[in-house]
Design an enzyme around this catalytic site. Structure first.
Site, PDB file in Angstrom:
ATOM      1  N   GLU A  68       0.846  -1.201   0.000  1.00  0.00           N
ATOM      2  CA  GLU A  68       0.000   0.000   0.000  1.00  0.00           C
ATOM      3  C   GLU A  68       0.879   1.248   0.000  1.00  0.00           C
ATOM      4  O   GLU A  68       2.043   1.210   0.433  1.00  0.00           O
ATOM      5  CB  GLU A  68      -0.884  -0.028   1.266  1.00  0.00           C
ATOM      6  CG  GLU A  68      -1.837   1.157   1.369  1.00  0.00           C
ATOM      7  CD  GLU A  68      -2.914   0.973   2.442  1.00  0.00           C
ATOM      8  OE1 GLU A  68      -2.811   0.018   3.255  1.00  0.00           O
ATOM      9  OE2 GLU A  68      -3.862   1.782   2.453  1.00  0.00           O
ATOM     10  N   ASN A 114     -12.441  -1.184  -0.732  1.00  0.00           N
ATOM     11  CA  ASN A 114     -11.767  -1.803   0.426  1.00  0.00           C
ATOM     12  C   ASN A 114     -12.452  -1.350   1.714  1.00  0.00           C
ATOM     13  O   ASN A 114     -12.783  -0.161   1.858  1.00  0.00           O
ATOM     14  CB  ASN A 114     -10.300  -1.344   0.456  1.00  0.00           C
ATOM     15  CG  ASN A 114      -9.585  -1.717   1.745  1.00  0.00           C
ATOM     16  OD1 ASN A 114      -9.273  -2.883   1.965  1.00  0.00           O
ATOM     17  ND2 ASN A 114      -9.340  -0.737   2.610  1.00  0.00           N
ATOM     18  N   GLU A 115     -12.661  -2.278   2.621  1.00  0.00           N
ATOM     19  CA  GLU A 115     -13.224  -1.954   3.941  1.00  0.00           C
ATOM     20  C   GLU A 115     -14.332  -0.912   3.814  1.00  0.00           C
ATOM     21  O   GLU A 115     -14.287   0.159   4.433  1.00  0.00           O
ATOM     22  CB  GLU A 115     -12.121  -1.517   4.917  1.00  0.00           C
ATOM     23  CG  GLU A 115     -11.135  -2.641   5.196  1.00  0.00           C
ATOM     24  CD  GLU A 115     -10.231  -2.444   6.409  1.00  0.00           C
ATOM     25  OE1 GLU A 115     -10.168  -1.332   6.954  1.00  0.00           O
ATOM     26  OE2 GLU A 115      -9.574  -3.440   6.802  1.00  0.00           O
ATOM     27  N   GLU A 155      -6.227  -9.135   3.800  1.00  0.00           N
ATOM     28  CA  GLU A 155      -5.365  -8.480   4.798  1.00  0.00           C
ATOM     29  C   GLU A 155      -5.336  -9.360   6.036  1.00  0.00           C
ATOM     30  O   GLU A 155      -6.384  -9.654   6.620  1.00  0.00           O
ATOM     31  CB  GLU A 155      -5.874  -7.078   5.159  1.00  0.00           C
ATOM     32  CG  GLU A 155      -5.684  -6.082   4.039  1.00  0.00           C
ATOM     33  CD  GLU A 155      -6.079  -4.656   4.415  1.00  0.00           C
ATOM     34  OE1 GLU A 155      -5.967  -4.291   5.599  1.00  0.00           O
ATOM     35  OE2 GLU A 155      -6.494  -3.924   3.497  1.00  0.00           O
TER      36      GLU A 155
HETATM   37  O1  AHR Z   1      -2.987  -2.635   6.239  1.00  0.00           O
HETATM   38  C1  AHR Z   1      -3.241  -1.411   6.855  1.00  0.00           C
HETATM   39  C2  AHR Z   1      -4.703  -1.017   6.772  1.00  0.00           C
HETATM   40  O2  AHR Z   1      -5.490  -1.895   7.497  1.00  0.00           O
HETATM   41  C3  AHR Z   1      -5.318  -1.014   5.402  1.00  0.00           C
HETATM   42  O3  AHR Z   1      -5.083   0.136   4.698  1.00  0.00           O
HETATM   43  C4  AHR Z   1      -6.772  -1.130   5.700  1.00  0.00           C
HETATM   44  O4  AHR Z   1      -7.498  -1.774   4.703  1.00  0.00           O
HETATM   45  C5  AHR Z   1      -6.808  -1.865   7.026  1.00  0.00           C
HETATM   46  O5  AHR Z   1      -7.601  -1.206   7.932  1.00  0.00           O
END
Ligand code: AHR
Length: 552
Positions: free
Chosen positions: A70, A217-218, A351
């Site tokens: 990331e 994402n999330e 993740e």
């Molecule tokens: O991996 C760090 C963060 O953790 C990511 O950006 C997010 O998707 C998660 O909350």
């Protein structure tokens, strides 16, 4: 569900300390680990591990050994990308030593650009001449200015240098359907379409292959703070426009739940409805996989525990929380089974890993942490669970590859020196499980499981697989202080040769640094002996071992 994690995310994002806290699930609790309720029992005799060598089952997708990079802290910049003018050896700005180390792991895929960053990333800002690329604020991670010098072409260059496959994560939270649609066209289209033409003007003639694409994402947190129902509609909509161009077949991955939030998974599965059946012959279903996130920590979000300075109780707490992944995978899979009994939809744990307090003196928004033997065993426990759930688990991505959270590689900010972490070595030792058939493994311990924070933790973890006339057995001795004799009861095939490796160290907190890069490194396992049932092996306390068997 209103989880601690969701609440803390919204507060934390604004303070640039973003990210989720421990889960709402009843166990393991979000509270600081109280430690073992009873002292972990010493092994009362040999453990028995029975392996049916002729009963190969589901294939363990190599993609469960996937990675994640990331725009966060020193992962992309400094970790992977140093620019062409760096004194560090590089290829078009990408570190040669990092590429070599990851090539040795045969990493099967790499997820990019986030994470939370994905939902504020606008891909067109990251293509074209570097000096003309607009800047942006990376509000999630350290509130730093991102200059977009590492963008789509640089990422796909990295993918090609690594010999891996791309998992590109699109922006639902603050991006448009058109933006996402154009990104996949830009990446994969071969004719003279507008986006393919733009790609050519930016220097790349041939389309790339992009097998995996994330639909946000999330979405329950940093990806838009949505309800499951609201996101499920958007996931269908956005996925529709992530087209298969020019023969490129995309697996679209809907942004899934975290921890024990099976409601989220259920809503996504329900949203697929009858479209589940349309995959083979006609239009693809809107999405082909749903994701899940789960992090291991021993304290609450505000104080997750130190990476290196931990008690014996925290050792067991971390391993217990890691082993909880098995139950989580079972719970989410069970929900998926109800809607998808033939397992057409993949579960993607994109993740996972340890999340400790940042190293003292480092930017709290950069999530830089050390990596010890404890992290290695957290990884090996996860892999054993991944192998057991091979039928449903399509992919998993450790967070994150370089310099962030449970990294494979740490680089020195001053000198650039590269260190391979204990976690790296577990990935290397397990490479033989890639695309192998999972074997049934039964562990019998002579003593009761340890009781950790109200949960049972058997102090030996194991899994096995077979491929190309050999078998690979993984064994983790979770006992912090006691060695363990293991009898391998090998059934169903003749073993003609064996060899082993072991990862152990002077202390459970041992870790690698530029001054001592091999404090935790695999060595030959010399304690394998013949036994009436197969083999007998002696595992040091707090160790991870792999044994390769040649089969007749
Ligand atoms: O991996 C760090 C963060 O953790 C990511 O950006 C997010 O998707 C998660 O909350």
């Amino acid at each position: 569900m209103t989880s601690n994690r969701r609440r803390s995310l919204s507060t934390a994002l604004t303070s640039a300390l973003a990210a989720p806290a421990a889960s709402e699930v009843p166990a393991p609790s979000a509270a600081r680990a109280s430690g073992t309720a009873t002292p972990p029992p010493a092994p009362a005799g040999p453990a028995q591990v029975t392996v049916d060598l002729d009963q190969g089952g589901d294939t363990i997708s190599r993609h469960v050994y996937g990675h994640f990079a990331e725009h966060l802290g020193r992962c992309i910049y400094e970790g992977f990308f140093v620019g062409e003018d760096s004194e560090l050896p590089n290829t078009r700005g990408i570190r040669d030593d990092v590429v070599a180390a990851l090539r040795a792991l045969q990493i099967p895929n790499l997820r990019w650009p986030g994470g939370c960053f994905a939902d504020e990333y606008h891909w067109k800002d990251g293509v074209g001449p570097r000096e003309e690329r607009p800047r942006m604020v990376n509000s999630h991670w350290g509130d730093v200015v991102e200059d977009n010098s590492f963008g789509t072409h640089e990422f796909m260059d990295l993918v090609e240098l690594l010999g891996t496959e791309a998992y590109v994560n699109g922006n639902v939270g603050s991006g448009t359907v058109q933006e996402m649609s154009e990104w996949i066209e830009y990446l994969t289209r071969s004719d003279d379409s507008p986006m393919a033409a733009l790609r050519r003007r930016n220097g790349r003639d041939e389309p790339w292959t992009v097998p995996f694409f994330g639909i946000g994402n999330e979405a329950w947190g940093c990806g838009g703070n949505m309800s499951a129902e609201a996101y499920a509609d958007l996931a269908r909509q956005y996925s529709t426009y992530v087209r298969n161009h020019a023969g490129n077949e995309v697996t679209r991955i809907a942004a899934g739940a975290h921890d024990g939030d099976t409601h989220w998974t259920e809503v996504l599965m329900r949203a697929l409805g009858e479209d589940l059946g349309r995959r083979a012959d006609g239009d693809p279903a809107p999405f082909q996989a749903v994701s899940l996130h789960y992090y291991t920590m021993t304290g609450p979000w505000e104080d997750k525990g130190s990476a290196t300075d931990f008690t014996e109780d925290e050792w067991y707490a971390a391993l217990s929380r890691a082993s909880y992944i098995d139950e989580l995978l079972a719970r989410h899979s069970t929900v998926m089974d109800r809607y998808d009994p033939y397992r057409k939809v993949g579960l993607v744990l994109d993740e996972w890993g340890t999340w400790w307090n940042v190293e003292p003196g480092t930017n709290p928004g950069f999530l830089y942490q050390q990596n010890t033997l404890r992290d290695a065993l957290v990884a090996s426990i996860h892999f054993d669970a991944f192998h057991r759930h091979a039928g449903r688990l399509l992919m998993a991505n450790i967070a994150q590859t370089v310099n962030v959270l449970q990294a494979m590689i740490l680089t020195d900010p001053e000198t650039g020196a590269l260190v391979l972490t204990p976690t790296y070595h577990v990935f290397a030792m397990n490479a033989g499980h890639h695309d192998a058939a999972a074997l049934p493994v039964h562990v019998t311990l002579p003593e009761a499981a340890a009781s950790v924070d109200g949960r049972e933790l058997p102090l030996l973890s194991a899994s096995a697989s077979t491929k190309d006339g050999s078998a690979l057995i993984s064994l983790s001795n979770l006992h912090a202080t006691e060695s363990r004799t293991v009898v391998l009861d090998l059934r169903g095939a003749e073993v003609t040769a064996h060899r082993g490796q072991v990862l152990a160290a002077e202390s459970t907190a041992a870790h690698n640094t530029p001054a001592a890069p091999d404090a935790v490194a695999p060595r030959e396992l010399t304690t394998i002996r013949p036994h009436a049932r197969g083999l007998e092996v002696e595992l040091p306390a707090a160790s991870y071992a792999t044994i390769t068997l040649d089969l007749a």
